[in-house]
Design a protein around this motif. Structure first.
Motif, PDB file in Angstrom:
ATOM      1  N   ILE A  17      -1.149   5.782   8.093  1.00 26.36           N
ATOM      2  CA  ILE A  17      -0.553   7.100   7.952  1.00 26.36           C
ATOM      3  C   ILE A  17       0.947   6.977   8.205  1.00 26.36           C
ATOM      4  O   ILE A  17       1.370   6.422   9.216  1.00 26.36           O
ATOM      5  N   LEU A  18       1.747   7.496   7.284  1.00 24.91           N
ATOM      6  CA  LEU A  18       3.190   7.321   7.381  1.00 24.91           C
ATOM      7  C   LEU A  18       3.839   8.270   8.372  1.00 24.91           C
ATOM      8  O   LEU A  18       4.737   7.877   9.113  1.00 24.91           O
TER       9      LEU A  18
ATOM     10  N   THR B  39     -10.284   2.034   6.286  1.00 24.93           N
ATOM     11  CA  THR B  39      -9.778   1.341   7.470  1.00 24.93           C
ATOM     12  C   THR B  39      -8.364   1.807   7.749  1.00 24.93           C
ATOM     13  O   THR B  39      -7.442   1.606   6.948  1.00 24.93           O
ATOM     14  N   TYR B  40      -8.189   2.479   8.901  1.00 25.70           N
ATOM     15  CA  TYR B  40      -6.889   2.982   9.313  1.00 25.70           C
ATOM     16  C   TYR B  40      -6.217   1.965  10.231  1.00 25.70           C
ATOM     17  O   TYR B  40      -6.839   1.498  11.196  1.00 25.70           O
TER      18      TYR B  40
ATOM     19  N   VAL C 249       1.969   4.182  -2.238  1.00 27.87           N
ATOM     20  CA  VAL C 249       2.099   5.334  -1.343  1.00 27.87           C
ATOM     21  C   VAL C 249       1.493   6.544  -2.046  1.00 27.87           C
ATOM     22  O   VAL C 249       1.860   6.864  -3.176  1.00 27.87           O
ATOM     23  N   ARG C 250       0.539   7.196  -1.398  1.00 24.88           N
ATOM     24  CA  ARG C 250      -0.190   8.304  -2.009  1.00 24.88           C
ATOM     25  C   ARG C 250      -0.259   9.497  -1.054  1.00 24.88           C
ATOM     26  O   ARG C 250      -0.033   9.367   0.155  1.00 24.88           O
TER      27      ARG C 250
ATOM     28  N   VAL D 111       0.259   8.454   2.828  1.00 27.99           N
ATOM     29  CA  VAL D 111      -0.373   7.253   3.391  1.00 27.99           C
ATOM     30  C   VAL D 111       0.121   6.036   2.608  1.00 27.99           C
ATOM     31  O   VAL D 111       0.365   6.110   1.402  1.00 27.99           O
ATOM     32  N   HIS D 112       0.260   4.938   3.322  1.00 33.79           N
ATOM     33  CA  HIS D 112       0.670   3.667   2.715  1.00 33.79           C
ATOM     34  C   HIS D 112      -0.583   2.816   2.512  1.00 33.79           C
ATOM     35  O   HIS D 112      -1.276   2.478   3.479  1.00 33.79           O
TER      36      HIS D 112
END
Length: 566
Positions: A334-335, A248-249, A318-319, A289-290
């Motif tokens: 998405i950061l 889920t974005y 955060v990856r 991505v957070h």
């Protein structure tokens, strides 16, 4: 979670270093071609040195080993790819890599195989006689494809390195000149071969041996292609039958992807803008991505991802999107921002914008003293005149010395000087500080009677590593924003100027880099909030003291560049 071989961290390094070995071979080969501009005899002399390296036992082992490793791991990565919605340059790198065996097959057969196994003369004169002009177009295409394939891979590997950003234009020029020179040498020497070289006929045994070798090579390439296509088809079928999970974005909603899909691949599958400057090789942090759901449910990061996350000190939620392959449903955002709604993503934008750079530079932090007292006693219109005049004058001073205003607020600014080498940046910053003090004196004279107290400014100057990032809300594009310890220290020095009763505090790093004579001034050690170690600084009381700074040894050339009379 088990990964495909082509996606394990150590295979990234294996592909990179094996590719560099192959690229080194291509560079020496192209240089040998380029020497053809001066004639075939010159090519033959240069070839002796090249053969001494690449036909030696260590050279052959390194070359063929690198070829086997690069082809194997690159093929494994292609087979394991979850989606083919990828940037054009990444697609070209794959297509060009897969086409090279077909393009180079005949060339390898006529040179290395024919000479090493069947005793055919593989001197440049004989090879050029056979290749020119019947195979000239084919060889030229192979040259261009091989070169662009290697350059694309090297660019992706180095684009986030600080030194590469400084030398990128030089590298680009060389990347264009070398293949053009190689093509020119090939054409020149090919024409010369038919004028001065007598063809040596092959024996029937040599012809039969080469024909048999050609058949074996073609069969091997055909088997390789069939196996690769078979593995790709099997991988696609396996993914269709695999268990699906939901990602889920935030801002885009849920999407369903096969088990084993990375976040970056999921974004590309569903056309969700997601930047990846290194094209998913864990060499940058643009695909961060957070994680909004529980990060404990995610698999542990592999070595390359862990190293990248540790280097920039990110929390567990955060990856790297290119490395994270969730095993359960996950929610994230998405950061890295988009360029603008509906436009291309950073992934597709190439070099249009640098979203994250690291440079060496000098930072000037300035703050007006007693500005709060001014706001209490002046009308809004009077404050507007003062602030706009101050902003305009200071911006002109900074830009006049090849810097830029990074941040501007009502009672201060942060200026960054990062255009040239460290020494020139430091000198430009100090010259700007001198003019800032002069402008402050001018404003005090012009606004006498309109201000309850004279304008005074505290300034801190420090040199070091600066991180430049672009911050974009998706609508308004911005200039790079400077971050990092260098800004924090410069601001800390500006605050310390109050306690030291100085107009300007210059760090020892800036003083040393500038090449100006500071030894006549007293050096002090002060503590800055947030840092455990004291910092050596020079406190400068007024503009007159800045005027007295001269180059070490009073070098006239440096003095003229600064506008200082020695």
């Amino acid at each position: 979670m088990k990964r495909l071989v082509g996606d394990l961290p150590w295979t990234h390094l294996a592909r990179l270093w094996s590719g560099l070995v192959l690229f080194a071979f291509v560079v020496t080969h192209f240089l040998n071609h380029a020497i053809g501009i001066f004639g075939i005899p010159a090519m033959e002399v240069a070839q002796e040195f090249r053969i001494a390296v690449w036909k030696s036992l260590p050279g052959s082992f390194l070359l063929y080993g690198a070829m086997a490793i690069h082809i194997s791991f690159a093929t494994a990565r292609v087979v394991g790819r979850q989606t083919w919605r990828i940037p054009w340059d990444e697609l070209w790198q794959i297509v060009s890599g897969l086409s090279l065996p077909f393009l180079l097959m005949g060339h390898i057969l006529e040179t290395r195989v024919a000479g090493s196994y069947f005793g055919v003369d593989e001197s440049y004169g004989q090879i050029l006689f056979r290749l020119w002009p019947s195979n000239a177009a084919w060889q030229s295409v192979a040259l261009v494809v091989a070169w662009t394939h290697g350059i694309t891979g090297i660019h992706h590997a180095l684009r986030s390195r600080e030194w590469y950003q400084r030398w990128r234009n030089v590298v680009l020029i060389l990347a264009v000149i070398l293949p053009c020179a190689a093509l020119a040498g090939f054409v020149t020497a090919g024409r010369e071969a038919h004028m001065i070289v007598a063809e040596k006929a092959r024996s029937p045994a040599q012809e039969a041996g080469i024909a048999q070798a050609s058949s074996l090579i073609q069969s091997g390439v055909a088997v390789f292609v069939m196996l690769t296509l078979g593995f790709i088809a099997f991988s696609l079928l396996k993914r269709r039958r695999a268990h699906a999970l939901t990602i889920t974005y935030r801002g885009y909603g849920p999407v369903s992807v096969p088990f084993g899909t990375s976040i970056l691949e999921a974004s590309r599958m569903h056309s969700i803008p997601h930047p990846a400057l290194c094209r998913g090789r864990a060499r940058c942090s643009s695909c961060l991505v957070h994680i909004l759901s529980d990060p404990a449910t995610l698999p542990e990061p592999f070595v390359s991802e862990k190293a990248a996350l540790t280097r920039i000190g990110l929390p567990a939620n955060v990856r790297l999107g290119c490395q994270l392959r969730p095993t359960q449903d996950v929610s994230l955002r998405i950061l890295m921002p988009m360029l603008e709604p509906g436009s291309k993503t950073l992934d597709d934008s190439g070099e249009r914008q640098d979203w994250g750079l690291e440079r060496q530079g000098t930072v000037v932090a300035l703050d007006l003293r007693s500005f709060t007292a001014l706001t209490r006693s002046r009308l809004p219109y009077e404050l507007a005149i003062l602030v706009n005049r101050f902003s305009s004058e200071m911006t002109q001073v900074v830009e006049g010395h090849r810097g830029r205003v990074d941040q501007m607020f009502g009672d201060g600014l942060v200026a960054v000087f990062d255009q040239d080498d460290a020494g020139r940046n430091a000198r430009n910053a100090l010259q700007a500080v001198r003019d800032m003090a002069r402008i402050t004196d001018v404003l005090n004279k012009q606004l006498t009677g309109a201000l309850p107290i004279p304008i005074r400014a505290g300034i801190g100057v420090h040199s070091g590593r600066i991180i430049l990032v672009r911050v974009d809300d998706g609508i308004h594009a911005t200039a790079p924003l400077a971050l990092g310890d260098t800004l924090a220290i410069a601001n800390g020095l500006q605050l310390a100027s109050k306690e030291l009763l100085a107009d300007c505090i210059v760090s020892k790093q800036t003083a040393d880099a500038s090449g100006l004579e500071f030894r006549s001034r007293d050096m002090q050690s002060i503590m800055i909030d947030g840092y455990d170690e004291p910092m050596d600084v020079y406190a400068i009381s007024d503009r007159a003291a800045l005027q007295k700074l001269v180059p070490k040894g009073k070098v006239q050339k440096a003095a003229d560049a600064l506008g200082i009379t020695t």
